[in-house]
Design an enzyme around this catalytic site. Sequence first.
Site, PDB file in Angstrom:
ATOM      1  CG  PHE A 192      30.764  34.041 -14.377  1.00 52.24           C
ATOM      2  CD1 PHE A 192      31.805  34.760 -13.813  1.00 52.24           C
ATOM      3  CD2 PHE A 192      30.780  33.108 -15.426  1.00 52.24           C
ATOM      4  CE1 PHE A 192      33.168  34.434 -14.303  1.00 52.24           C
ATOM      5  CE2 PHE A 192      32.126  32.717 -15.791  1.00 52.24           C
ATOM      6  CZ  PHE A 192      33.187  33.635 -15.359  1.00 52.24           C
ATOM      7  CE  LYS A 193      33.722  34.372 -18.161  1.00 48.90           C
ATOM      8  NZ  LYS A 193      34.441  34.062 -19.564  1.00 48.90           N
ATOM      9  CG  ASP A 194      26.326  39.704 -18.204  1.00 47.07           C
ATOM     10  OD1 ASP A 194      26.913  40.343 -19.294  1.00 47.07           O
ATOM     11  OD2 ASP A 194      25.168  39.058 -18.496  1.00 47.07           O
TER      12      ASP A 194
END
Length: 481
Positions: A123-125
């Site tokens: 999800f960091k993307d």
Amino acid sequence: MRYLSTRAASSDAASSKSFCDILLGGLAPDGGLYLPESYPQVTRAELDAWRGLSYADLAFAVLSKFIDDIPADDLKALVKRTYTAETYAYVRGGGDAAEITPLRWLEPGLGILELSNGPTLAFKDMAMQLLGALFEYVLAKRGEEINILGATSGDTGSAAEYAMRGKKGVRVFMLSPAGRMSDFQRAQMYSLQDENIHNIAVRGTFDDAQDIVKAVSNDAGFKAKYRIGAVNSINWARVVAQIVYYFKGYFAATQSNDEKVAFAVPSGNFGNICAGHIARQMGLPIARLVLATNENDVLDEFFHSGAYRPRSAADTHATSSPSMDISKASNFERFVYDLVGRDPAVVRKLWAEVDAGRGFDLAATDYFARIPGFGFVSGSSTHANRLATIRDTFEQYGVVVDPHTADGLKVAAEFREAGVPMIVLETAQPAKFEATIFEAFGRLPERPRALVGIEQLPQRVETLDVDVQAVKDFVARHVEA
């Protein structure tokens, strides 16, 4: 829109800054974190208008509430280039890549918001890709360079490095805890050969690495000389980018803006759920924010007892959901700032205790009594819980989830409410945690073809002791080379 430190007097106009001013710096000079002077409000008419927007158009609408020092046409172009079906192409189960963050219903009232379709499968993307574009844009406008110093417990590092690799005017120095990430996570980071990417494995925990980053950032002379910036979730741009998918998830789960939803969020550093808190403060109809921890349950303990007691490195567990193996939640200060009525004097006092290695207890205060008004509830999950949830989710729904998302599903089950959809925020694709998936039900998860065999690629990493000066020397040596 102006921004203030959580530790600065709100009346001190001289200390307020614009978005671009705080984009590159991370921590405020006083050690606090930046927040808007006040949260922009979203009207019912705006919610109605936003409901049918694409992800990129929704992102532009939300970000425009917080960014007014980048021309609108430039910001729209940056967002359009960031949120494309090509970038978020790793969609499972025949999903629509154009959705960017598809909502997968497991059963009526329970869904998973897919946030892991980006290049590093985490999800960091969702925020980091935008951050890379913003950095390159602002640095080019100012004719400057930046040296990013960050710490990762698993996914932030690879997301940052993939977002910044090859970017003009940017070097990345990423600290990670030696031996405490999955083989896949290590390979994603350490196999990058780009000249502007530098990996440092620290002989300690994530909290040790994070403390080094904070210590370097608090050295004003070193920070200025070597132009040190941050991409960890202390960076406000990371948080504001994550606000967008709460709106997207809400619209996907509801038919009208009269409905409410709940979000369950696996949480270690409090950045992801902090974005949900801000979305709720803006007016998004969120009934509950369900915080899920693993065995490192410092945040769960606070929401139940009022005591915030960061653990020592020796007391921080190495778990099968390693991205949450954190005992000092950096973004928690942002929430506490709101909880105590945005009183920076109170925040300074509380974090003086945290920085001294102690902690604080709000149980007997009016502040603790305010928590229900912010919609927070919490719970924790163990290794056995994760294995059971991974197994049960596959058996019931035919869906394989990663260990962190399993933590979210386990805690979400404790707080489901009739008539209120529960949306669990996905943390990563299960391919990043093959050993735990295999332990759960005896088979390996599928991984994207481009990432098959990544562990066999040559790796480039420097291993250092938990030593602030050693990290400073490493940075200086490579900047001056």
